[in-house]
Design a protein around this motif. Structure first.
Motif, PDB file in Angstrom:
ATOM      1  N   LYS A   1       1.866  -3.908   0.385  1.00 19.45           N
ATOM      2  CA  LYS A   1       0.974  -4.114  -1.245  1.00 19.45           C
ATOM      3  C   LYS A   1      -0.692  -3.933  -0.848  1.00 19.45           C
ATOM      4  O   LYS A   1      -1.239  -3.623  -1.251  1.00 19.45           O
ATOM      5  CB  LYS A   1       1.269  -5.952  -1.600  1.00 19.45           C
ATOM      6  N   SER A   2      -1.165  -4.540   0.646  1.00 17.95           N
ATOM      7  CA  SER A   2      -2.336  -4.229   0.318  1.00 17.95           C
ATOM      8  C   SER A   2      -2.767  -3.144   0.492  1.00 17.95           C
ATOM      9  O   SER A   2      -3.990  -2.595   0.617  1.00 17.95           O
ATOM     10  CB  SER A   2      -2.151  -5.180   2.312  1.00 17.95           C
ATOM     11  N   ALA A   3      -2.135  -2.195   0.653  1.00 15.45           N
ATOM     12  CA  ALA A   3      -2.644  -0.427   1.107  1.00 15.45           C
ATOM     13  C   ALA A   3      -2.079   0.178  -0.212  1.00 15.45           C
ATOM     14  O   ALA A   3      -3.080   1.715  -0.204  1.00 15.45           O
ATOM     15  CB  ALA A   3      -1.286   0.155   1.906  1.00 15.45           C
ATOM     16  N   LEU A   4      -1.880  -0.777  -1.191  1.00 13.91           N
ATOM     17  CA  LEU A   4      -1.519  -0.212  -2.248  1.00 13.91           C
ATOM     18  C   LEU A   4      -2.268   0.555  -3.305  1.00 13.91           C
ATOM     19  O   LEU A   4      -2.859   1.398  -4.068  1.00 13.91           O
ATOM     20  CB  LEU A   4      -0.937  -0.755  -3.810  1.00 13.91           C
TER      21      LEU A   4
ATOM     22  N   SER B   1      -2.966   4.367  -4.052  1.00 14.49           N
ATOM     23  CA  SER B   1      -2.180   4.507  -5.832  1.00 14.49           C
ATOM     24  C   SER B   1      -3.300   5.470  -5.777  1.00 14.49           C
ATOM     25  O   SER B   1      -3.717   5.789  -7.161  1.00 14.49           O
ATOM     26  CB  SER B   1      -1.926   3.145  -6.279  1.00 14.49           C
ATOM     27  N   ALA B   2      -4.889   5.981  -5.924  1.00 12.43           N
ATOM     28  CA  ALA B   2      -6.335   5.942  -5.791  1.00 12.43           C
ATOM     29  C   ALA B   2      -6.385   6.973  -5.833  1.00 12.43           C
ATOM     30  O   ALA B   2      -7.328   8.148  -6.120  1.00 12.43           O
ATOM     31  CB  ALA B   2      -6.748   4.855  -6.352  1.00 12.43           C
TER      32      ALA B   2
ATOM     33  N   VAL C   1      -4.755  14.940  -1.290  1.00 10.34           N
ATOM     34  CA  VAL C   1      -5.042  14.439  -0.896  1.00 10.34           C
ATOM     35  C   VAL C   1      -3.503  13.797   0.104  1.00 10.34           C
ATOM     36  O   VAL C   1      -3.004  14.030   0.738  1.00 10.34           O
ATOM     37  CB  VAL C   1      -5.576  12.584  -0.388  1.00 10.34           C
ATOM     38  N   ARG C   2      -2.266  13.995  -1.664  1.00 14.03           N
ATOM     39  CA  ARG C   2      -1.187  13.271  -0.626  1.00 14.03           C
ATOM     40  C   ARG C   2      -0.538  14.884  -0.724  1.00 14.03           C
ATOM     41  O   ARG C   2       0.099  14.274   0.046  1.00 14.03           O
ATOM     42  CB  ARG C   2      -0.361  13.222  -2.555  1.00 14.03           C
TER      43      ARG C   2
ATOM     44  N   GLY D   1       1.793   8.093  -5.625  1.00 11.35           N
ATOM     45  CA  GLY D   1       0.956   7.040  -5.501  1.00 11.35           C
ATOM     46  C   GLY D   1       1.597   5.902  -5.051  1.00 11.35           C
ATOM     47  O   GLY D   1       1.089   4.583  -4.801  1.00 11.35           O
ATOM     48  N   CYS D   2       2.890   5.774  -4.877  1.00  8.19           N
ATOM     49  CA  CYS D   2       3.272   4.233  -4.402  1.00  8.19           C
ATOM     50  C   CYS D   2       2.968   3.845  -2.824  1.00  8.19           C
ATOM     51  O   CYS D   2       2.950   5.166  -1.975  1.00  8.19           O
ATOM     52  CB  CYS D   2       5.116   3.848  -4.731  1.00  8.19           C
TER      53      CYS D   2
END
Ligand code: ADP
Length: 475
Positions: free
Chosen positions: A58-61, A65-66, A71-72, A168-169
């Motif tokens: 959750k804290s890395a989301l 996600s941005a 990058v992905r 982005g999850c």
């Protein structure tokens, strides 16, 4: 036992970018399927570990996600290179852990190509679409819980992870408790690729403890599950309270339809290969072989001979096509179905109950071909998850389609014919998510089931959309 445990420290979970000892203390026994001997004990994670993993994801989301598509793609490339470097270790782990024959190295190859396939998908994927006055954005759904089965744990980890990251999850993976060794190998490889901390978390624990905690948690927005239909139903009901998006890839009882114009030599080989994939322990296994009535005798003679191309044996022997079953429980299950087939009036053409004479210990079964099977028999209706195939005859094309579709499942089908247009027409009438004609394969095409074989699709662009929420902005 010591050496095996030294190579696989299966007493760790992966949370927030670190290998840590789980809070959970329950131990789970791992057995060598070749001889039934204890080879190690996994220290299982519990709800506290699940909570910590979800909090890390959750804290890395917000940051992940941005990220941009570039990058992905770059991250997926690093993951692919790293997993490719661990192929030898991975093959060793799947062989030790569930007796996967080393001849079937595609199990490991597909774990690597899961990343390259998703890179290809992502390169061509448009996250923004225009519909009339609206701009439709495809936004990551949030933290994803990925739950995998033992029969191809590393591949499913790779495939679900690649798709979720591409969307982005951030993720929490709950691998099968029976796959701690392959999970360890792949986790190490994924760690070395250096993703931002918290994007990837892996907690091996029991399904009804860790799996259940993930499927119920309000901070998890999506579940992607591969496993049995029975467990899929439990997961779906657990996920309803928080209205999670759910993709389920479940069981099958796939038909291999051999048309009357097929080259029987090729079709028999193809049908046996489809049936015996992963020692018969595959959701896509073609376990109902549909043969034209008038070519039955000819087919059985050829298939009997071709059974010799699928020898059962030590999974480390390069000649072995069919290894032992994963567990004693699975061995017993296969035996029960073989006995039930005989009791229901099916005829054993090859194989039968018990162990092969050369392999009197461990979880080896005799690859079995049944004839005189009717589609209402239990062996034609239920997923056996072992090398037990049923030959069912049909009168004409319509009858073949009727039998093929008369199933609660609808995952896969195989059609064999010398006329690919005719095979294509039959394929379009099948209530299944995928049809392979004469062995053809396309990894980027959607994978998943009709009916009780699942909900949603994986792989390629369809798989990616399963981790995205459309947001319409009208101006
Ligand atoms: P198998 O019996 O072949 O292992 P399952 O469908 O039971 O197949 O298991 C597939 C995965 O689902 C495993 O990782 C397992 O731990 C997990 N699982 C089992 N029960 C649950 C549950 N109640 N909630 C979430 N996950 C579960």
């Amino acid at each position: 036992m010591k050496t095996v445990m030294q190579s696989y420290p299966v007493n760790q979970v992966y949370i927030g970018g670190n290998f840590v000892t789980p809070h959970g203390s329950e131990l789970f026994d791992l057995f060598n399927p070749v001889n039934g001997k204890l080879i190690g004990q996994v220290q299982l994670a519990d709800e506290v570990d699940a909570e910590m993993a979800i909090a890390a994801a959750k804290s890395a989301l917000p940051r992940w996600s941005a990220t941009s598509k570039e990058v992905r793609i770059e991250a997926l490339r690093r993951l692919q290179v790293s997993v490719a470097a661990s192929k030898v270790d991975l093959l060793e782990a799947v062989t030790t852990e569930y007796g996967a024959p080393q001849r079937n190295s595609y199990m490991v190859d597909s774990t690597v190509t899961a990343f390259s396939n998703m890179i290809k998908t992502l390169e061509e994927f448009d996250f923004t679409r225009k519909i009339g006055r609206a701009r439709v954005e495809l936004a990551p759904v949030g933290v994803a819980g990925l739950i995998t089965p033992w029969n191809s744990d590393a591949f499913f980890i790779a495939d679900k992870l690649a798709t979720a990251l591409a969307a982005g999850c951030t993720v929490v993976i709950k691998p099968s408790e029976m796959s701690a060794m392959q999970t360890h190998v792949i986790t190490k490889a994924l760690h070395e690729a250096g993703l931002p901390k918290g994007v990837l978390n892996i907690v091996t624990g029991r399904g009804d403890v860790v799996g259940s905690a993930i499927t119920r948690h309000p901070d998890v927005s999506k579940i992607s599950f591969t496993g049995s239909t029975e467990t899929g139903k439990i997961i779906l009901s657990q996920a309803v309270e928080t209205m999670k998006r759910v993709t389920l890839e479940l069981g099958g009882k796939s038909p291999s339809i051999i048309l009357d114009d097929a080259d029987l030599e090729e079709a028999a080989s193809g049908a046996l290969m489809a049936g015996f994939a992963n020692s018969g322990q595959a959701c896509v296994a073609g376990t109902r072989i549909l043969v034209p009535e008038k070519r039955l005798a000819e087919f059985l003679a050829i298939a009997t001979e071709k059974m010799a191309d699928f020898p059962v044996g030590d999974p480390r022997d390069p000649a072995t096509a069919i290894g032992p079953m994963v567990s004693e429980r699975q061995w017993n299950r296969v035996q029960r179905y073989i006995h039930r087939g005989v009791a229901d009036g099916a005829r054993i053409v090859v194989g039968g109950p018990g162990r092969p004479t050369e392999f009197p210990e461990g979880y080896f079964v005799r690859p079995t071909l049944f004839a005189d099977v009717t589609n209402d028999m239990l062996i034609a209706r239920e997923e056996i998850f072992g090398p037990v195939l049923s030959v069912i005859t049909y009168r004409d094309e319509n009858h073949a389609v009727e039998i093929a579709n008369d199933s609660t499942y609808g995952l896969h089908a195989y059609v064999f014919s010398s006329d690919s247009e005719r095979a294509g027409r039959i394929a379009s009438r099948l209530e299944v998510g995928r049809v392979s004609i004469n062995g053809a394969y396309e990894p980027l095409s959607p994978f998943g089931g009709f009916k009780q074989s699942g909900i949603g699709r994986e792989y390629g662009a369809f798989g990616l959309e399963g981790f995205l929420e459309p947001r319409s902005i009208m101006a």
